[in-house]
Every structure is written in C-alpha cells, then in structure tokens.
Design a protein around this motif. Structure first.
Motif, PDB file in Angstrom:
ATOM      1  N   GLY A   8      38.478  75.387  43.773  1.00 60.78           N
ATOM      2  CA  GLY A   8      37.298  76.063  43.258  1.00 60.78           C
ATOM      3  C   GLY A   8      36.864  75.658  41.864  1.00 60.78           C
ATOM      4  N   GLY A   9      37.619  74.804  41.202  1.00 65.04           N
ATOM      5  CA  GLY A   9      37.196  74.368  39.875  1.00 65.04           C
ATOM      6  C   GLY A   9      35.996  73.450  39.947  1.00 65.04           C
ATOM      7  N   GLY A  10      35.447  73.121  38.772  1.00 65.28           N
ATOM      8  CA  GLY A  10      34.311  72.219  38.745  1.00 65.28           C
ATOM      9  C   GLY A  10      33.580  72.286  37.430  1.00 65.28           C
ATOM     10  N   LEU A  11      32.375  71.724  37.442  1.00 64.65           N
ATOM     11  CA  LEU A  11      31.518  71.676  36.250  1.00 64.65           C
ATOM     12  C   LEU A  11      30.391  72.678  36.421  1.00 64.65           C
ATOM     13  CD1 LEU A  11      30.500  70.305  33.626  1.00 64.65           C
ATOM     14  CD2 LEU A  11      29.331  68.641  35.105  1.00 64.65           C
ATOM     15  N   SER A  17      28.680  80.657  36.996  1.00 67.82           N
ATOM     16  CA  SER A  17      29.830  81.301  37.632  1.00 67.82           C
ATOM     17  C   SER A  17      30.623  80.316  38.473  1.00 67.82           C
ATOM     18  CB  SER A  17      29.353  82.449  38.543  1.00 67.82           C
ATOM     19  OG  SER A  17      28.691  83.446  37.811  1.00 67.82           O
ATOM     20  N   LEU A  18      31.896  80.588  38.601  1.00 63.59           N
ATOM     21  CA  LEU A  18      32.784  79.863  39.498  1.00 63.59           C
ATOM     22  C   LEU A  18      33.788  80.859  40.071  1.00 63.59           C
ATOM     23  CD1 LEU A  18      33.756  76.586  37.558  1.00 63.59           C
ATOM     24  CD2 LEU A  18      32.426  76.719  39.660  1.00 63.59           C
ATOM     25  N   ARG A  19      34.330  80.519  41.231  1.00 65.15           N
ATOM     26  CA  ARG A  19      35.377  81.339  41.830  1.00 65.15           C
ATOM     27  C   ARG A  19      36.557  80.446  42.168  1.00 65.15           C
ATOM     28  NH1 ARG A  19      35.955  84.183  47.682  1.00 65.15           N
ATOM     29  NH2 ARG A  19      37.009  86.101  47.054  1.00 65.15           N
ATOM     30  N   LEU A  20      37.691  80.741  41.574  1.00 62.46           N
ATOM     31  CA  LEU A  20      38.911  80.002  41.860  1.00 62.46           C
ATOM     32  C   LEU A  20      39.720  80.739  42.923  1.00 62.46           C
ATOM     33  CD1 LEU A  20      40.112  79.074  38.250  1.00 62.46           C
ATOM     34  CD2 LEU A  20      38.450  77.898  39.712  1.00 62.46           C
ATOM     35  N   GLN A  81      37.276  85.392  39.871  1.00 61.88           N
ATOM     36  CA  GLN A  81      35.824  85.305  39.795  1.00 61.88           C
ATOM     37  C   GLN A  81      35.445  85.191  38.325  1.00 61.88           C
ATOM     38  OE1 GLN A  81      33.418  85.196  42.272  1.00 61.88           O
ATOM     39  NE2 GLN A  81      32.024  84.788  40.558  1.00 61.88           N
ATOM     40  N   MET A  82      34.769  84.122  37.988  1.00 56.96           N
ATOM     41  CA  MET A  82      34.420  83.849  36.598  1.00 56.96           C
ATOM     42  C   MET A  82      32.905  83.874  36.447  1.00 56.96           C
ATOM     43  SD  MET A  82      37.216  80.913  35.627  1.00 56.96           S
ATOM     44  CE  MET A  82      36.513  79.680  36.683  1.00 56.96           C
ATOM     45  N   ASN A  83      32.409  84.833  35.694  1.00 52.47           N
ATOM     46  CA  ASN A  83      30.977  84.988  35.447  1.00 52.47           C
ATOM     47  C   ASN A  83      30.683  84.800  33.966  1.00 52.47           C
ATOM     48  OD1 ASN A  83      30.600  85.683  38.174  1.00 52.47           O
ATOM     49  ND2 ASN A  83      30.964  87.846  37.744  1.00 52.47           N
ATOM     50  N   ASN A  84      29.434  84.493  33.676  1.00 54.92           N
ATOM     51  CA  ASN A  84      28.994  84.314  32.295  1.00 54.92           C
ATOM     52  C   ASN A  84      29.950  83.376  31.537  1.00 54.92           C
ATOM     53  OD1 ASN A  84      27.477  84.614  29.963  1.00 54.92           O
ATOM     54  ND2 ASN A  84      28.522  86.501  29.346  1.00 54.92           N
ATOM     55  N   LEU A  85      30.201  82.229  32.137  1.00 50.84           N
ATOM     56  CA  LEU A  85      31.157  81.294  31.554  1.00 50.84           C
ATOM     57  C   LEU A  85      30.650  80.714  30.245  1.00 50.84           C
ATOM     58  CD1 LEU A  85      32.344  79.595  34.831  1.00 50.84           C
ATOM     59  CD2 LEU A  85      33.832  80.661  33.134  1.00 50.84           C
ATOM     60  N   THR A 113      43.629  73.329  38.313  1.00 52.74           N
ATOM     61  CA  THR A 113      42.275  72.924  38.688  1.00 52.74           C
ATOM     62  C   THR A 113      41.406  72.941  37.428  1.00 52.74           C
ATOM     63  OG1 THR A 113      40.423  73.346  40.207  1.00 52.74           O
ATOM     64  CG2 THR A 113      41.539  75.284  39.337  1.00 52.74           C
ATOM     65  N   GLN A 114      40.618  71.897  37.253  1.00 52.42           N
ATOM     66  CA  GLN A 114      39.818  71.748  36.037  1.00 52.42           C
ATOM     67  C   GLN A 114      38.543  72.588  36.116  1.00 52.42           C
ATOM     68  OE1 GLN A 114      40.400  69.736  33.127  1.00 52.42           O
ATOM     69  NE2 GLN A 114      38.649  70.906  32.375  1.00 52.42           N
ATOM     70  N   VAL A 115      38.285  73.320  35.043  1.00 53.99           N
ATOM     71  CA  VAL A 115      37.026  74.038  34.883  1.00 53.99           C
ATOM     72  C   VAL A 115      36.373  73.511  33.606  1.00 53.99           C
ATOM     73  CG1 VAL A 115      35.944  76.258  34.387  1.00 53.99           C
ATOM     74  CG2 VAL A 115      37.776  76.105  36.095  1.00 53.99           C
ATOM     75  N   THR A 116      35.158  73.025  33.735  1.00 53.84           N
ATOM     76  CA  THR A 116      34.423  72.499  32.590  1.00 53.84           C
ATOM     77  C   THR A 116      33.095  73.229  32.479  1.00 53.84           C
ATOM     78  OG1 THR A 116      35.429  70.314  32.874  1.00 53.84           O
ATOM     79  CG2 THR A 116      33.461  70.451  31.493  1.00 53.84           C
ATOM     80  N   VAL A 117      32.850  73.817  31.307  1.00 49.26           N
ATOM     81  CA  VAL A 117      31.618  74.553  31.065  1.00 49.26           C
ATOM     82  C   VAL A 117      30.825  73.809  29.999  1.00 49.26           C
ATOM     83  CG1 VAL A 117      30.598  76.760  30.451  1.00 49.26           C
ATOM     84  CG2 VAL A 117      32.838  76.688  31.575  1.00 49.26           C
ATOM     85  N   SER A 118      29.655  73.353  30.379  1.00 45.89           N
ATOM     86  CA  SER A 118      28.811  72.610  29.447  1.00 45.89           C
ATOM     87  C   SER A 118      27.859  73.556  28.722  1.00 45.89           C
ATOM     88  CB  SER A 118      28.020  71.535  30.189  1.00 45.89           C
ATOM     89  OG  SER A 118      27.148  72.136  31.129  1.00 45.89           O
ATOM     90  N   SER A 119      27.543  73.211  27.490  1.00 44.98           N
ATOM     91  CA  SER A 119      26.662  74.071  26.679  1.00 44.98           C
ATOM     92  C   SER A 119      25.200  73.672  26.841  1.00 44.98           C
ATOM     93  CB  SER A 119      27.057  73.962  25.210  1.00 44.98           C
ATOM     94  OG  SER A 119      27.016  72.621  24.777  1.00 44.98           O
TER      95      SER A 119
END
Length: 119
Positions: A8-11, A17-20, A81-85, A113-119
């Motif tokens: 579930g990781g990603g960019l 939001s993302l869900r792992l 569950q990841m919101n407002n990353l 698992t990699q999670v990348t949040v771009s600004s």
C-alpha cells in the motif's frame, strides 16, 4: 515463525491519503500487538501506532487525528489509514507484531514499504 507482508505504500501529494496493509501468516499467538513504525532517512525508527487484539490503540502525537490503525483478527491483518499526509510523513513504514509467551517476547518485522509525500 511469523511472516509479515506490507503493501500500500507509494507517492502521494501533501494532503492526500494512503492505506497500508500488513498481512501476518504463520504461527500467530491468539493475543498479540500489531503496530506500525517508520524510519526516515538519517533518523531513528519511531513508533507510529499500535493496536492490541482487543482493539486498544496507541499513537504517536505527531500522527494523532490523521492516521488510524485498525486490525481484522480473522484475517490476521493490520491497516494504517493515512489522511492529510504531510511531507514529514515520508519514510519507510514497517509492520511489527509481537506477543508474550510466558517470559519470552516474540517480535517480528515486515520488510517495509516506502511512503513518499511530495509538497
């Protein structure tokens, strides 16, 4: 032995939001704690959230109100569950499961698992 497989990781852009997911297999004790930890480049691994078999949760202050941990005991799976990353959430996220058998602690980790949040 217990195996943990994360997915579930990603960019994602900031505010997204993302869900792992973390699926556990193997010899799983009936009572366990599952959790998510993360490690950003150059930093120590840190707790994100944990959940017991009974559903009690614990969160790092930095993620309260934005990230939610849950689990499906029948499927031996935990979710995040990841919101407002935010960009500062960028890290490798690791699933953890541990249980106590007498005085012995059995501790298992996923591959991350990699999670990348771009600004």
């Amino acid at each position: 032995q217990v195996q943990l497989v994360e997915s579930g990781g990603g960019l994602v852009q900031a505010g997204g939001s993302l869900r792992l997911s973390c699926a556990a297999s193997g010899s799983i004790f009936s009572i366990s704690v599952m959790g998510w930890y993360r490690q950003a480049p150059g930093k120590q691994r840190e707790l994100v959230a944990t959940i017991t078999t009974g559903g009690s949760t614990n969160y790092a202050d930095s993620v309260k109100g934005r990230l939610t941990i849950s689990r499906d005991n029948a499927r031996n799976t935990a979710y995040l569950q990841m919101n407002n990353l935010k960009p500062e959430d960028t890290a490798v996220y690791y699933c953890n499961l541990y249980y106590l058998a007498g005085k012995t602690k059995y501790d298992y980790w996923g591959q991350g698992t990699q999670v990348t949040v771009s600004s």
